[in-house]
Structure formats: structure tokens, C-alpha cells
Write an enzyme that holds these catalytic residues in place. Structure first.
Site, mmCIF file in Angstrom:
data_model
loop_
_atom_site.group_PDB
_atom_site.id
_atom_site.type_symbol
_atom_site.label_atom_id
_atom_site.label_comp_id
_atom_site.label_asym_id
_atom_site.label_seq_id
_atom_site.Cartn_x
_atom_site.Cartn_y
_atom_site.Cartn_z
ATOM 1 N N VAL A 69 13.423 8.170 -4.186
ATOM 2 C CA VAL A 69 12.520 7.068 -4.912
ATOM 3 C C VAL A 69 12.917 5.757 -4.495
ATOM 4 O O VAL A 69 14.248 5.285 -4.231
ATOM 5 C CB VAL A 69 12.238 7.274 -6.400
ATOM 6 C CG1 VAL A 69 11.529 8.526 -6.628
ATOM 7 C CG2 VAL A 69 13.644 7.213 -7.035
ATOM 8 N N ASP A 85 20.712 2.128 -12.406
ATOM 9 C CA ASP A 85 19.259 2.525 -12.053
ATOM 10 C C ASP A 85 18.927 4.233 -12.095
ATOM 11 O O ASP A 85 18.017 4.663 -12.511
ATOM 12 C CB ASP A 85 18.815 2.110 -10.591
ATOM 13 C CG ASP A 85 20.045 2.542 -9.432
ATOM 14 O OD1 ASP A 85 20.994 2.961 -9.741
ATOM 15 O OD2 ASP A 85 19.623 2.063 -8.251
ATOM 16 N N ARG A 128 12.967 -2.845 -2.821
ATOM 17 C CA ARG A 128 13.286 -3.206 -4.123
ATOM 18 C C ARG A 128 12.189 -3.985 -5.024
ATOM 19 O O ARG A 128 12.188 -3.910 -6.321
ATOM 20 C CB ARG A 128 14.728 -3.841 -4.419
ATOM 21 C CG ARG A 128 15.845 -3.311 -3.667
ATOM 22 C CD ARG A 128 17.082 -3.827 -4.061
ATOM 23 N NE ARG A 128 18.400 -3.827 -3.187
ATOM 24 C CZ ARG A 128 18.914 -2.638 -3.304
ATOM 25 N NH1 ARG A 128 18.866 -1.876 -4.280
ATOM 26 N NH2 ARG A 128 19.861 -2.633 -2.461
ATOM 27 N N ASP A 152 22.102 10.588 -10.026
ATOM 28 C CA ASP A 152 21.737 11.571 -9.107
ATOM 29 C C ASP A 152 22.862 12.657 -9.267
ATOM 30 O O ASP A 152 22.823 13.508 -10.127
ATOM 31 C CB ASP A 152 21.685 10.719 -7.794
ATOM 32 C CG ASP A 152 21.235 11.830 -6.729
ATOM 33 O OD1 ASP A 152 20.467 12.831 -7.304
ATOM 34 O OD2 ASP A 152 21.286 11.348 -5.627
ATOM 35 N N LYS A 161 17.975 12.281 -12.132
ATOM 36 C CA LYS A 161 17.192 13.227 -11.224
ATOM 37 C C LYS A 161 17.423 14.566 -11.562
ATOM 38 O O LYS A 161 18.712 14.737 -11.636
ATOM 39 C CB LYS A 161 17.639 12.878 -9.608
ATOM 40 C CG LYS A 161 16.580 12.832 -8.772
ATOM 41 C CD LYS A 161 17.064 12.784 -7.478
ATOM 42 C CE LYS A 161 16.843 11.290 -6.945
ATOM 43 N NZ LYS A 161 17.010 11.069 -5.362
ATOM 44 N N GLY A 169 20.849 -1.673 -7.613
ATOM 45 C CA GLY A 169 19.839 -1.041 -7.987
ATOM 46 C C GLY A 169 19.318 -1.388 -9.500
ATOM 47 O O GLY A 169 18.232 -1.310 -9.770
HETATM 48 P P1 5GP Z 1 25.049 9.196 -7.592
HETATM 49 O O1 5GP Z 1 26.414 8.702 -7.505
HETATM 50 O O2 5GP Z 1 24.694 9.670 -9.162
HETATM 51 O O3 5GP Z 1 24.748 10.541 -6.721
HETATM 52 O O4 5GP Z 1 24.072 8.294 -6.842
HETATM 53 C C1 5GP Z 1 24.032 7.345 -7.646
HETATM 54 C C2 5GP Z 1 23.395 5.940 -6.787
HETATM 55 O O5 5GP Z 1 22.779 6.660 -5.468
HETATM 56 C C3 5GP Z 1 22.411 5.275 -7.437
HETATM 57 O O6 5GP Z 1 22.900 4.199 -8.077
HETATM 58 C C4 5GP Z 1 21.587 4.741 -6.274
HETATM 59 O O7 5GP Z 1 22.081 3.721 -5.673
HETATM 60 C C5 5GP Z 1 21.766 6.120 -5.296
HETATM 61 N N1 5GP Z 1 20.400 7.024 -5.251
HETATM 62 C C6 5GP Z 1 20.457 8.043 -5.779
HETATM 63 N N2 5GP Z 1 19.300 8.792 -5.673
HETATM 64 C C7 5GP Z 1 18.551 7.758 -5.022
HETATM 65 C C8 5GP Z 1 17.119 7.823 -4.859
HETATM 66 O O8 5GP Z 1 16.143 8.770 -5.010
HETATM 67 N N3 5GP Z 1 16.521 6.453 -4.271
HETATM 68 C C9 5GP Z 1 17.287 5.650 -4.213
HETATM 69 N N4 5GP Z 1 16.703 4.340 -3.472
HETATM 70 N N5 5GP Z 1 18.767 5.264 -4.241
HETATM 71 C C10 5GP Z 1 19.211 6.566 -4.922
HETATM 72 MG MG MG Z 2 23.022 2.255 -7.755
#
Ligand code: 5GP
Ligand code: MG
Length: 205
Positions: free
Chosen positions: A168, A115, A180, A118, A146, A60
Site C-alpha cells: 500500500v 505507519d 506519500r 508488517d 498487515k 512513513g
Molecule cells: P516490518 O519491519 O514490520 O516488516 O516493516 C515495517 C516497515 O516496512 C514499515 O514501516 C514500512 O516502512 C515498510 N512497509 C511494510 N509494508 C509496506 C507496504 O505495504 N507499503 C509501504 N509503502 N511500506 C511498507
Molecule cells: Mg516505516
């Protein structure tokens, strides 16, 4: 000032040859450019002229990373690490970290670039993996944060944009490995997809 209603655009999926999907633009190309400019100035102001080792989290980060490094007038090298989470029936997927592309960061001042922040689990686990290699310091920059999703104590030092809790795509972020290449950031709503996502939200990372 309240944000203007985002315009609607029509895009097509690339590999699957599905019917056209409708997406809403959350951040335009101009807004992304301004945000990455702003972020690079903040990073440069705090970093000084110490050499920087950027570690980008694949896949990402690619577009953000390419834009960010061209705005940093700091001696830097670029490393890559792959983190993919499998989001299955459980709420949080298993994270796999592949550091095969990464070189030795021992004693280096590292900027970890991803990227989107979350839940935060990905970044926290990648940080733990990098710390095992004993860098001199590690700071973290993300394009997107987010709001209201975090499940970890950690906060990234540098954030370009805070966004609402919506899925997104574009500017490097995928849905099932597509989208992408969109030059803007779009909100993908389940009802906008011809083939709605199951439990998982389909991002490959
Ligand atoms: P986390 O471990 O912080 O929950 O998630 C991080 C990863 O989840 C990001 O690097 C991404 O790959 C994916 N991700 C989380 N939210 C989104 C989103 O809204 N869109 C997309 N395309 N990927 C997301
Ligand atoms: Mg990622």
C-alpha cells in the site's frame, strides 16, 4: 457487511515522470479520518491525563502522526526516530536506526507511532533501542496492521486498521519515496507500475 468494490483512480508519479499508474483505493480520506478518530479515542481512554511523549518513526509516520496528535487532548511532546530497512537479496533487510532527532525519554511515558506493522521487525528493533533509554513505559500505535505477515511475538497495543497482505501507498507511505502525498491509501500492484519492482518492494520506510 461485505466491503464495496474499491473504486479505481488514476494518479501520476511525481519525480520520475513515468506514465500514469493505476491504483485501487483501499481506505478513502473519510475512512482514514474515522479510523484515526476511533484510535485517538481508544488511546485517550487508556492513557488518562499523564503527559505523553510520542516517538514517531520516520518517514512513513508523518501524515498519521500529524493527524493523530491533533486529536489527542493530552499534554504531549513529539520526538522522531528514523528507521530504514534495506531490502536486498535476503528476505529481511538490515535495519538502520538513527536516533539523532530524538531527545531524552528517560522516565517518560512513551507512545511509539509507526505507519504499518508488517513482519514486525522494525517496531521490535525500534522498541529495543528506545528501552535502552529507560522510559517509564512504552506503548505502540500503528495505523495499519498487515494480516498474516508477522514474524515476531510482539503485538502493538493500538491499531487503527487491519488490512490484507498487499503493498500500500499514500497517507505517508511510499513506493521508492513517491506517493506519500496521496490523501488516501491505495493498493499498488506490480502490474500497475510502468516499471515493476525487483525483489525488494521499494519502500523507503
Ligand atoms: P516490518 O519491519 O514490520 O516488516 O516493516 C515495517 C516497515 O516496512 C514499515 O514501516 C514500512 O516502512 C515498510 N512497509 C511494510 N509494508 C509496506 C507496504 O505495504 N507499503 C509501504 N509503502 N511500506 C511498507
Ligand atoms: Mg516505516
Amino acid at each position: 457487511m461485505p466491503a464495496a468494490r474499491p473504486p479505481m483512480t488514476r494518479i501520476s508519479t511525481c519525480r520520475s515522470r513515468k506514465a500514469e499508474s493505476i491504483v485501487k483505493i483501499l481506505l478513502s480520506e473519510d475512512e482514514l479520518r474515522e479510523g484515526v478518530d476511533r484510535l485517538s479515542r481508544q488511546i485517550a481512554a487508556q492513557w488518562g491525563q499523564r503527559p505523553m511523549t510520542i516517538v514517531g518513526v520516520l518517514t512513513g509516520c508523518i501524515v498519521f502522526l500529524a493527524d493523530l496528535i491533533r486529536r489527542l487532548d493530552i499534554p504531549l511532546r513529539v520526538d522522531l526516530i528514523q528507521a530504514s530497512s534495506y531490502r536486498g537479496a535476503t528476505t529481511r533487510g538490515n535495519l538502520t536506526i538513527d536516533a539523532a532527532l530524538q531527545s531524552d525519554i528517560r522516565g517518560h511515558d512513551v507512545l511509539l507511532v509507526d505507519d504499518i506493522f508488517d513482519t514486525g521487525h522494525t517496531l521490535v528493533e525500534v522498541l529495543a533501542e528506545l528501552k535502552r533509554h529507560q522510559p517509564a513505559s512504552i506503548r505502540t500505535a500503528v495505523l495499519l496492521y498487515k494480516e498474516g505477515r508477522q514474524e515476531v511475538e510482539f503485538e502493538p497495543e493500538f491499531v487503527a486498521f487491519r488490512i490484507p497482505n498487499q503493498f500500500v501507498v499514500g497517507y505517508g507511505l511510499d513506493y521508492r519515496d513517491e506517493f506519500r502525498n496521496l490523501p488516501f491509501l491505495a493498493i499498488l500492484e506490480p502490474e500497475d507500475l510502468p516499471d515493476p519492482p525487483p525483489d525488494d518492494r521499494g519502500a523507503e520506510g
